[in-house]
Design an enzyme around this catalytic site. Structure first.
Site, mmCIF file in Angstrom:
data_model
loop_
_atom_site.group_PDB
_atom_site.id
_atom_site.type_symbol
_atom_site.label_atom_id
_atom_site.label_comp_id
_atom_site.label_asym_id
_atom_site.label_seq_id
_atom_site.Cartn_x
_atom_site.Cartn_y
_atom_site.Cartn_z
ATOM 1 N N HIS A 128 70.530 -48.104 48.272
ATOM 2 C CA HIS A 128 69.188 -48.698 48.804
ATOM 3 C C HIS A 128 69.162 -50.177 48.783
ATOM 4 O O HIS A 128 69.053 -50.803 47.594
ATOM 5 C CB HIS A 128 68.177 -48.048 47.845
ATOM 6 N N ASN A 178 60.222 -47.121 45.031
ATOM 7 C CA ASN A 178 59.200 -46.685 45.737
ATOM 8 C C ASN A 178 58.131 -45.788 44.619
ATOM 9 O O ASN A 178 56.975 -45.879 44.919
ATOM 10 C CB ASN A 178 59.464 -46.049 46.902
HETATM 11 N N1 LIG Z 1 62.685 -52.049 56.511
HETATM 12 C C1 LIG Z 1 62.634 -51.938 55.007
HETATM 13 O O1 LIG Z 1 62.227 -52.973 54.393
HETATM 14 C C2 LIG Z 1 63.686 -51.027 54.744
HETATM 15 C C3 LIG Z 1 63.978 -51.298 53.507
HETATM 16 C C4 LIG Z 1 65.050 -50.371 52.418
HETATM 17 C C5 LIG Z 1 65.310 -49.253 53.085
HETATM 18 N N2 LIG Z 1 65.235 -49.103 54.677
HETATM 19 C C6 LIG Z 1 65.583 -47.951 55.061
HETATM 20 O O2 LIG Z 1 66.684 -48.242 56.164
HETATM 21 C C7 LIG Z 1 66.745 -47.469 57.197
HETATM 22 C C8 LIG Z 1 66.388 -48.288 58.623
HETATM 23 O O3 LIG Z 1 65.348 -48.840 58.400
HETATM 24 P P1 LIG Z 1 64.911 -50.265 59.353
HETATM 25 O O4 LIG Z 1 63.682 -50.576 58.931
HETATM 26 O O5 LIG Z 1 66.193 -51.085 59.510
HETATM 27 O O6 LIG Z 1 64.656 -49.488 60.846
HETATM 28 P P2 LIG Z 1 64.878 -49.919 62.253
HETATM 29 O O7 LIG Z 1 64.083 -49.195 63.093
HETATM 30 O O8 LIG Z 1 64.599 -51.506 62.354
HETATM 31 O O9 LIG Z 1 66.339 -49.672 62.639
HETATM 32 C C9 LIG Z 1 67.027 -48.388 62.860
HETATM 33 C C10 LIG Z 1 68.271 -48.736 63.732
HETATM 34 O O10 LIG Z 1 68.799 -47.519 63.925
HETATM 35 C C11 LIG Z 1 69.213 -47.431 65.147
HETATM 36 N N3 LIG Z 1 69.570 -45.924 65.584
HETATM 37 C C12 LIG Z 1 68.823 -45.056 65.873
HETATM 38 N N4 LIG Z 1 69.210 -43.868 66.305
HETATM 39 C C13 LIG Z 1 70.629 -44.172 66.035
HETATM 40 C C14 LIG Z 1 71.843 -43.426 66.477
HETATM 41 N N5 LIG Z 1 71.884 -42.214 66.910
HETATM 42 N N6 LIG Z 1 73.175 -43.964 66.441
HETATM 43 C C15 LIG Z 1 73.167 -45.238 66.062
HETATM 44 N N7 LIG Z 1 71.910 -46.069 65.785
HETATM 45 C C16 LIG Z 1 70.696 -45.512 65.934
HETATM 46 C C17 LIG Z 1 68.166 -47.931 66.143
HETATM 47 O O11 LIG Z 1 68.750 -48.112 67.382
HETATM 48 C C18 LIG Z 1 67.798 -49.033 65.203
HETATM 49 O O12 LIG Z 1 68.574 -50.262 65.610
HETATM 50 C C19 LIG Z 1 65.401 -46.563 57.022
HETATM 51 O O13 LIG Z 1 66.156 -45.408 56.577
HETATM 52 C C20 LIG Z 1 64.501 -47.251 56.067
HETATM 53 O O14 LIG Z 1 63.918 -46.037 55.084
HETATM 54 C C21 LIG Z 1 64.311 -49.853 55.251
#
Ligand SMILES: NC(=O)c1ccc[n+]([C@@H]2O[C@H](COP(=O)([O-])OP(=O)(O)OC[C@H]3O[C@@H](n4cnc5c(N)ncnc54)[C@H](O)[C@@H]3O)[C@@H](O)[C@H]2O)c1
Length: 273
Positions: A128, A178
């Protein structure tokens, strides 16, 4: 998050394949990495050559099957949706070697549940990262019920090799980050909901009184109010404890599409005007 993880891994000397669903998404990711590396060059933190070498270590692919073939570790960072992650984990597992470790960057989904959709639960683990990945030092390493000690050790070393500080936790709803952060944000929202103080004043109290660099409501906007609501629901459902019930004001704001920075309006206004 995916482009941040790819950036840091490549800058640390690893060969990375960045995978997304379309060439446009991959171009955007490479543009973001290039811009962020450029900022580090401008500040004198890395050289032009470091930037070029980092970018050269990243290849891209729209095919999971092709992209993961050579990988020793796959870090999944698709949207926070269990069914999507399940599909990705099963597709990845069908294409990788037996020794490959499957990590997830999920903020709240159970690592044990994700491990359960694979035939290698001992090789599934949570990595994470925090946003923005190139800047934030923490990696919360989440051990699922069956994650092996050997896999934990590899991921701990990998996190250190990526210049991060790993902290081990066990797989419970919200992990540590979280579980502690979201109830604080929720309580800050209750303060606004009940008229205790304005968002500005709630944040001012927490910044000046508790030395938080950012108030909880500003942080909630940055994370995304929809994401905060999803995580609170994971805590509420996971523990069946009313202390995690999302504040009605948070639910109402998400229903209204006021999601924080990404929608231009949350507890603060981010529109250009
Ligand atoms: N944003 C944050 O602050 C944060 C912090 C820690 C963890 N996370 C976790 O990280 C993960 C991603 O979050 P994010 O904010 O980067 O989301 P985001 O929506 O910005 O990015 C997700 C990406 O996954 C891609 N994707 C979706 N389906 C796909 C598929 N079938 N094959 C390949 N790629 C695919 C999308 O096109 C997109 O680029 C989540 O699990 C979230 O909980 C987010």
């Amino acid at each position: 998050m995916g482009n941040g993880i790819a950036h840091v891994a490549a800058q640390s000397g690893f060969s990375v394949t960045l995978i997304d669903i379309s060439e446009e998404a991959l171009s955007r990711a490479i543009a973001t990495i290039t811009k962020n590396l450029g900022r580090m060059v401008a500040k004198g933190k890395i050289s032009d050559e470091d930037q070029a070498n980092t970018l050269a270590r990243i290849t891209t692919s729209t095919s999971i099957e092709q992209g993961v073939k050579q990988a020793d570790v796959v870090i999944e960072a698709v949207n926070e949706n269990f069914e999507l992650k399940k599909k990705i984990f099963q597709t990845v597992e069908a294409s990788v070697s037996e020794h490959t470790i499957l990590a997830s960057n999920t903020s709240s989904i159970s690592i044990t549940k994700l491990a359960g959709v694979t035939k290698r639960p001992e090789k599934v683990i949570g990595m994470h990262f925090f946003n923005p990945v190139p800047i934030m030092k923490l990696v919360e390493i989440v051990n699922g019920l069956d994650t092996s000690k050997e896999v934990y050790d590899v991921i701990e070393q990998l996190s250190k090799d990526m210049g991060k500080i790993p902290v081990p936790v066990n797989d419970f709803p919200g992990f540590v980050s979280n579980r502690v952060l979201m109830p604080m944000i929720n309580e800050a929202i209750f303060c606004v909901h009940e008229g205790v103080a304005t968002p500005e004043n709630v944040d001012e109290v927490m910044k000046l009184g508790m030395a938080h660099p950012m108030g909880p409501l500003r942080l909630a906007d940055f994370i995304g109010l929809d994401v905060c609501l999803d995580i609170l629901n994971v805590l509420y459902d996971g523990f069946k404890d009313p202390k995690y019930r999302p504040c009605p004001l948070l639910v109402k704001m998400v229903d209204a599409g006021k999601l924080g920075d990404k929608s231009g309006q949350g507890f603060y206004n981010y529109s250009k005007n």
